[in-house]
Enzyme design. Structure first.
Site, short mmCIF file in Angstrom:
data_model
loop_
_atom_site.label_atom_id
_atom_site.label_comp_id
_atom_site.label_asym_id
_atom_site.label_seq_id
_atom_site.Cartn_x
_atom_site.Cartn_y
_atom_site.Cartn_z
N ALA A 136 0.84 -1.20 0.00
CA ALA A 136 0.00 0.00 0.00
C ALA A 136 0.87 1.25 0.00
O ALA A 136 1.99 1.25 0.54
CB ALA A 136 -0.92 -0.01 1.22
N SER A 137 0.35 2.32 -0.61
CA SER A 137 1.16 3.53 -0.81
C SER A 137 1.59 4.17 0.51
O SER A 137 2.57 4.92 0.53
CB SER A 137 0.37 4.54 -1.65
OG SER A 137 -0.84 4.88 -1.00
N ARG A 138 0.90 3.86 1.61
CA ARG A 138 1.31 4.44 2.89
C ARG A 138 2.53 3.73 3.47
O ARG A 138 3.12 4.20 4.45
CB ARG A 138 0.16 4.39 3.88
CG ARG A 138 -0.33 2.98 4.20
CD ARG A 138 -1.57 3.04 5.10
NE ARG A 138 -2.09 1.71 5.40
CZ ARG A 138 -2.93 1.04 4.63
NH1 ARG A 138 -3.33 1.57 3.49
NH2 ARG A 138 -3.37 -0.16 4.99
N TYR A 139 2.91 2.56 2.88
CA TYR A 139 4.03 1.80 3.42
C TYR A 139 5.31 1.95 2.60
O TYR A 139 6.38 1.56 3.06
CB TYR A 139 3.67 0.30 3.49
CG TYR A 139 2.53 0.00 4.42
CD1 TYR A 139 2.56 0.39 5.75
CD2 TYR A 139 1.41 -0.69 3.96
CE1 TYR A 139 1.50 0.10 6.60
CE2 TYR A 139 0.36 -0.99 4.80
CZ TYR A 139 0.40 -0.59 6.12
OH TYR A 139 -0.62 -0.86 6.96
N ILE A 140 5.22 2.44 1.40
CA ILE A 140 6.40 2.52 0.54
C ILE A 140 6.79 3.98 0.33
O ILE A 140 5.96 4.88 0.45
CB ILE A 140 6.16 1.81 -0.80
CG1 ILE A 140 4.95 2.38 -1.53
CG2 ILE A 140 6.00 0.31 -0.58
CD1 ILE A 140 4.69 1.75 -2.89
#
Length: 879
Positions: free
Chosen positions: A129-133
């Site tokens: 998910a974009s919040r993790y990368i």
């Protein structure tokens, strides 16, 4: 009036169903928005979503992502979710589409420096998910994408901010990354190309040299680009996985075709196995950073045929159709990769020129002010303003004070220049160093001259720019995809025959469902079957569950339309009481399900004898005649070897005009065809019989090929056209069993060179003939009868030992393949070379026996006039 209630009548005309449900008298003409909606939508999708611009190679969403990354750039990583949110200020779509587009850019490992799980293009796994990368601009991206002073700007969709119309990309980014998109009425598919090759090609364009461009895929693999067509419509690239043989029962896939991943590849293999196209035992997927798929084969399954079957029936071979479509001046442009690169290179030169012009202007402005500042301080002009009481008086005083010293300046002094002089601090004036000021001015003059030189030699400057890019960023970006010509794999030759064919001869049925009837052969569902009937007719039909072909079947087999070596021997009676004829023929081009009459067509004709011979065998049969009248000889023989091979429509040679009681097989035949000539095509690394490549010789049924590789391994194989050859092969020739193999090798354990001569002892086994130490290596190998080598020694304390000549036959006798051999020398060897072999007379027992053969390729389809007389002797009547 609702749009849903409008019923079309003709272009641009509608009637309202609710107001006039029973009639069409009232017609409402719709113009404006309705008329243009579809065109507006199509234009929007083409220009704003799916197709990249020729200027920078970006689609709008990609350009906005890169612009946002630049705005957020502070050298540290940003959460992708933050970048996506920032991009939504410019891109009027949801976060999911922006996030997916950003992941695709990041996976190409060129413009974005990524951190975290960004997915895997090899396995098809998605990114986290974009919040993790996290992401930041790469050094390469920072260097080639941005130059705000030459960037054209426009208002964003809501008018609150400015965004670039296109980025000043100084690199063929579109060709490096590739692009794919489906718009309304058109699509684009630009294949990715190699980073270093693009730079080299751009330099060749600037030097007016010819160049070629072929795609290079991130998944590596092997590509046949013979029909690339410069990436334009109508071109096609065939891409294959790299498959190697680990052992007799294991294959390894280490690279996969572009547009596939290991998941889809394995699924396609399992589906082919379920359909019976191939046969596998199990699959292991060990893919991580590199692809490794192990395919375990059942016992008795040929690895070579399995490799071909994987290419023929699975995603191990794919075909990619490029389509070069870009946006130029708000219009779609169909263009090839050569023109794309030329446009990109010319644009890069233009951008570099504009940057140099801006740099020159800035340097000249710096020189101008530095010179003014020196005049202002050195001549104490600042004292002239002490008595002035107004601002205009200050400006005028400074202007008058500068005039005697400004003749050498390159432009006039402006009021803005004077204002800047008044802003100089007292501290700076007090510490002003004239020498340092002069050094700065001289340094600026040197920079100005350099920029002017670069502008005058713009092409050389651009070449140096590209070379610098390659030097800084080209390491580790070598070509991944091997370019190679492919042979065409015939599915019928590699398909697994996993079902059985049966026949009911009397009733005339054939098929895979007749399990209670006579078994014929193993087959597959793509095979054709050839059938011969007692009445002399023939038919070729596709394998099916149950097919009626005609009663009284005398011969049935799997049919290969390209097989010219299968010869059919036939004796038939013409009509109910006519003469009998003998003929030999092959069957190649036929129409499926069409009956062919092999007799003269007389009603009541009957086949008396028939045989199918895979290698053109010609048997001897005994003819027994009925006792009719005064026949002198009721028994005689026919040797089919004396009958020429003609077309299937020929009448044949007359056997006898009397009725035949019986035909018996007296003697099985031998082949009457020429030995098969086999060539090796180095381009595709395959054997063939069409004359491509190097002729290996003429091969009979028991002849084999000798293969020696650089690892010191030797084996012999049957020359099948489906054979795959491994890399490192140094000997490929027809095997003569009694001809010795000579070799010099280095023993890694004893650290000595050895000479040996040996014969291949096990024709069905691969054996190693050098020692198995990790440092052992084969120096030279020869299959000549009397080879000669020269040994060049290294200098010892400046002294060069005389070169040694080795006659292998005198040096060592022929020994076993596992023998160590004789030590060559104890001195340090610098080089070993093969010389011209000594003359040798081949022993008679090793010379192949000559056969009297018939060449089926030179025989005509016309009738000959030979016949058998009443006593059974062949006579020949000439017209």
């Amino acid at each position: 009036m609702s749009e849903d209630n409008l019923e079309p009548l003709e272009e641009g005309h509608f009637y309202d169903k609710q107001e006039h449900p029973d009639q069409k008298d009232t017609i409402t003409k719709v113009t404006g928005m309705y008329k243009d909606w579809f065109l507006d939508y199509a234009s929007y999708v083409i220009l704003e979503r799916a197709v990249p611009a020729i200027e920078d190679g970006f689609k709008p969403v990609q350009r906005r992502i890169m612009h946002s990354l630049k705005e957020l750039d502070d050298g540290r990583y940003n959460k992708v979710a933050n970048v996506v949110g920032h991009t939504m200020q410019y891109h009027p779509h949801g976060d999911a589409s922006i996030g997916d587009a950003m992941v695709q850019i990041g996976q190409k490992e060129l413009l974005i420096d990524t951190q975290g799980n960004w997915g895997n293009i090899l396995t098809g796994d998605g990114a986290a998910a974009s919040r993790y990368i996290e992401a930041r601009l790469s050094k390469f991206g920072l260097e080639v994408l941005y130059s705000p002073k030459i960037t054209p700007w426009q208002a964003s969709y809501d008018g609150r901010r400015n965004e670039p119309i296109n980025l000043p990309v100084k690199f063929p980014l579109l060709l490096a990354q590739g692009a794919e998109g489906i718009a309304v009425g058109l699509s684009t598919k630009v294949l990715p190309h190699n980073f270093n090759e693009l730079i080299d090609a751009s330099i060749k364009i600037l030097k007016n040299k010819p160049f070629t461009l072929y795609p290079d895929f991130p998944t590596a693999g092997i590509a046949d680009v013979s029909n690339y067509n410069e990436g334009m419509r109508g071109g096609r690239v065939r891409v294959r996985a790299r498959i190697s043989q680990v052992d007799k029962s294991t294959l390894a896939i280490t690279q996969i075709p572009f547009s596939t991943n290991t998941t889809t590849l394995i699924d396609s293999i399992l589906k082919a196995n379920d359909k019976g196209k191939i046969k596998i035992k199990k699959i292991e997927d060990n893919t991580a950073a590199e692809v490794e798929i192990l395919i375990h084969l059942p016992a008795g399954v040929s690895p070579d045929k399995s490799i071909d079957a994987l290419y023929a029936f699975t995603a191990c071979e794919t075909s990619v159709a490029p389509l070069g479509c870009v946006i130029e001046d708000n219009k779609p442009l169909f263009i090839g990769v050569r023109d794309m690169l030329k446009i990109s290179t010319d644009r890069t030169v233009d951008l570099l020129k504009r940057e140099l012009e801006i740099q020159l202007n800035e340097l000249e402005e710096q020189w101008h002010f530095q010179s003014l500042e020196r005049i202002f301080i050195e001549n104490r002009i600042y004292r002239l303003i002490e008595e002035e009481e107004t601002w205009q008086g200050v400006i005028k005083a400074i202007d008058e004070g500068l005039k005697p010293f400004t003749q050498h300046l390159k432009r006039a002094v402006t009021e803005e220049d004077i204002v800047r002089l008044t802003e100089i601090r007292i501290k700076r004036i007090s510490k002003f160093d004239i020498d340092k000021a002069q050094e700065k001015i001289e340094a600026l003059e040197g920079d100005i001259e350099q920029v002017k030189h670069d502008l005058e030699h713009l092409t050389d400057f651009a070449i140096a720019y590209f070379q610098n890019l390659k030097e800084k960023y080209g390491k580790g970006r070598e070509r991944k995809t091997e370019l190679k010509s492919f042979d065409t794999i015939e599915a019928t030759k590699v398909v697994l025959r996993n079902t059985k064919l049966y026949v009911n001869r009397a009733e005339g049925f054939i098929g895979t469902g007749l399990k209670k009837d006579e078994y014929v052969a193993d087959c597959s569902d793509i095979d054709d079957v050839i059938v011969f009937l007692r009445d002399g007719s023939m038919m070729v039909t596709k394998v099916d569950v149950k097919t009626f072909v005609g009663k009284d079947i005398i011969y049935i087999a799997i049919f290969d339309k390209s097989d010219k070596r299968t010869i059919y021997n036939m004796i038939y009676r013409d009509g109910r009481s006519g003469p009998s004829y003998v003929k030999r023929f092959n069957v190649t081009a036929v129409t499926r399900d069409k009956p062919y009459d092999l007799t003269t067509g007389t009603k009541g004709s009957q086949v008396l004898y028939f045989s199918g011979n895979p290698n053109g065998e010609a048997e001897v049969v005994t003819i027994l005649l009925r006792q009719v009248g005064s026949i002198k000889k009721l028994k005689f023989e026919i040797d089919f070897a004396t009958i020429g091979i003609k077309g299937r429509a020929s009448r044949g040679n007359t056997v006898t005009k009397y009725p035949i009681r019986k035909i018996e097989l007296k003697e099985k035949g031998i082949s009457t065809l020429k030995p098969r000539r086999i060539w090796f095509d180095e381009t595709v690394q395959r054997l063939n019989v069409e004359g491509r490549g190097e002729l290996l010789g003429e091969f009979r049924a028991n002849d084999r090929l000798l293969i020696v590789n650089q690892l010191g391994k030797v084996k012999t194989i049957i020359p099948e056209l489906t054979t795959h050859f491994e890399e490192g092969m140094i000997v490929l020739e027809k095997w003569v069993p009694k001809k010795p193999i000579s070799a010099i090798y280095y023993d890694g354990e004893k650290e000595r060179y050895y000479v040996k001569r040996f014969l291949v002892e096990h024709e069905n086994k691969e054996e190693i003939f050098i020692t198995e130490h990790s440092n052992s290596q084969l120096e030279i190998v020869s299959t000549d009868y009397r080879p000669v080598a020269e040994i060049i020694f290294s200098k010892i304390k400046g002294v060069q030992k005389e070169t040694l000549t080795v006659d292998f036959e005198d040096f060592i006798a022929v020994k076993g393949i596992k023998a160590l051999g004789n030590q060559l020398t104890t001195d340090k060897v610098r080089q070993v070379n093969l010389l011209e072999s000594l003359p040798f007379e081949v022993p008679e027992e090793e010379i192949p026996e000559e056969m009297e053969v018939k060449d089926e390729d030179t025989l005509s389809d016309t009738d000959d006039k030979s016949s058998l007389d009443d006593d059974g002797q062949i006579t020949l009547s000439l017209d």
